[in-house]
Design an enzyme around this catalytic site. Structure first.
Site, PDB file in Angstrom:
ATOM      1  N   SER A  35       0.801  -1.227   0.000  1.00 48.26           N
ATOM      2  CA  SER A  35       0.000   0.000   0.000  1.00 48.26           C
ATOM      3  C   SER A  35       0.832   1.275   0.000  1.00 48.26           C
ATOM      4  O   SER A  35       0.321   2.339  -0.367  1.00 48.26           O
ATOM      5  CB  SER A  35      -0.938   0.018   1.213  1.00 48.26           C
ATOM      6  OG  SER A  35      -0.203  -0.024   2.424  1.00 48.26           O
ATOM      7  N   ASP A 325      -2.929   8.547   7.623  1.00 51.44           N
ATOM      8  CA  ASP A 325      -3.875   7.652   8.291  1.00 51.44           C
ATOM      9  C   ASP A 325      -3.111   6.779   9.284  1.00 51.44           C
ATOM     10  O   ASP A 325      -1.974   7.077   9.630  1.00 51.44           O
ATOM     11  CB  ASP A 325      -4.703   6.849   7.282  1.00 51.44           C
ATOM     12  CG  ASP A 325      -3.867   5.870   6.449  1.00 51.44           C
ATOM     13  OD1 ASP A 325      -2.691   5.600   6.808  1.00 51.44           O
ATOM     14  OD2 ASP A 325      -4.384   5.346   5.436  1.00 51.44           O
ATOM     15  N   HIS A 328      -0.025   5.166   6.992  1.00 51.26           N
ATOM     16  CA  HIS A 328       0.666   5.733   5.837  1.00 51.26           C
ATOM     17  C   HIS A 328       1.081   7.185   6.035  1.00 51.26           C
ATOM     18  O   HIS A 328       0.311   7.974   6.606  1.00 51.26           O
ATOM     19  CB  HIS A 328      -0.236   5.616   4.602  1.00 51.26           C
ATOM     20  CG  HIS A 328      -0.689   4.223   4.331  1.00 51.26           C
ATOM     21  ND1 HIS A 328      -1.917   3.756   4.752  1.00 51.26           N
ATOM     22  CD2 HIS A 328      -0.068   3.179   3.729  1.00 51.26           C
ATOM     23  CE1 HIS A 328      -2.043   2.479   4.406  1.00 51.26           C
ATOM     24  NE2 HIS A 328      -0.932   2.110   3.794  1.00 51.26           N
TER      25      HIS A 328
END
Length: 364
Positions: A35, A325, A328
């Protein structure tokens, strides 16, 4: 009609590109991993690991979610920006065809790890061996447009980036108090197993055409808001997760050096993600952040529970938060990381940084 158009397009493409000298304008960029570098592949999958709803993308030029786990640009975007090119499209994006293929592709998928059982809770994600399969498929598609020799030349002159390993800890070994992998392996043995499996992955990538790859180590996993929310009493980083990073990263670097010796070339470049992140985590004010503990978007302690949703707490100024978040970095933190990838000393990039790679690649 579609078939005629495709044939005509292929003819034009061959005419336009076969005779173009291989320079900076023809350099491709390939992205693999999780991600931290996924720019939208998971939007095309039935998975819970997705960033396709607001406020993800709030600071992207379109101000809309893009599938990036960021408020704006992610690491591949910023590397592409430095290279003077558009960020490569997700491989599953139907717009990745024809001329667009020449600039590369992003194969990354949020939630994956080195191991195939990492991220099983996210259901349908593109595991790393499938990403390699797609990379081979990409080369066949490219060769059908510009010829095999030209395609091979573009791939061998490309820059690649890979981010793997973090999920094998936070979404596998430490996901549950007594996970299957933690019962199977003591942490030092698990780290050795991961590095051994990663070696097989990278060796295979070399076999299928990768000739220069930036390999990101794991960042400070114990310091992300998610782990602070679950494990921290007073905002301190989780010692156990930090221990995992401290065990893993040196062994990864040793393995990369061994692979380079085996290949007789500096194919794999180690990016010291731990140091890149810890610079601003340990002294956020020096980098213009008000906090490196609380996420801009989230809920619960440190905004570290779950992912960012339309119902989450949302900060008004993303530039002063190190984390976007629970897991990240914010776009601004990504810019700090990429600055070191581009021009960092050997403490950050070994055996060379991206500027050196690009300078070598452009030599006649």
């Amino acid at each position: 009609m579609d078939g005629l158009f495709s044939l005509a397009t292929m003819v034009l493409m061959v005419t336009a590109f076969v005779s173009v000298p291989l320079g900076a304008e023809a350099r491709a960029f390939f992205v693999f991993g999780d991600s931290l570098v996924d720019n939208g592949n998971n939007d095309y999958l039935v998975t819970t690991a997705r960033a396709d709803s607001p406020p993800y993308g709030i600071d992207f030029p379109t101000h809309r979610p893009t599938g990036r786990f960021s408020n704006g640009y992610n690491i591949p975007d910023l590397i592409s920006e430095h290279m003077g090119m558009e960020s490569p499209l997700p491989y599953l994006n139907p717009l990745l065809k024809g001329e667009t293929l020449l600039s590369g592709a992003n194969f990354a998928s949020a939630g994956i790890g080195i191991l195939n059982d990492t991220g099983i809770q996210f259901l349908n994600i593109i595991r790393i061996w499938k990403q390699i399969e797609y990379f081979e498929q990409y080369q066949i598609r490219l060769a059908s447009i510009i010829g095999r020799d030209r395609a091979r030349q573009i791939v061998s002159n490309a820059i690649s980036l890979i981010s793997l390993g973090g999920n094998d800890f936070v979404n596998n070994y430490y996901l549950l108090p007594f996970s299957a992998r933690s019962r199977q392996y003591a942490l030092p043995d698990y780290v050795r197993y991961l590095v051994s499996e990663y070696r097989n992955i990278l060796s295979t990538m070399y076999d299928v055409g990768v000739r220069r790859m930036l390999v990101m180590g794991t960042g400070p996993m114990g310091c992300v808001p998610s782990e602070l929310a679950q494990r921290s009493r007073a905002g301190e980083c989780s010692a156990e997760l930090q221990r995992a990073s401290d065990l893993y990263n040196p062994q990864l670097n040793t393995m990369l050096n061994q692979l380079n010796e085996e290949k007789g070339s500096q194919v794999f470049v180690a990016a010291n993600s731990m140091k890149m992140h810890m610079d601003y985590i340990s002294n956020p004010q020096a980098y213009g952040f008000i906090t490196s503990k609380v996420a801009c978007c989230g809920q619960g302690p440190y905004n570290g529970i779950g992912l960012c949703t339309p119902m989450s707490n949302l900060c008004s100024n993303r530039d002063i938060y190190a984390f976007w978040d629970a897991f990240h970095p914010s776009e601004r933190a990504n810019r700090i990381i990429v600055k070191q990838i581009i021009g960092g000393t050997s403490n950050y990039m070994n055996p060379m940084n991206l500027s050196t790679i690009l300078a070598i690649s452009s030599e006649p």
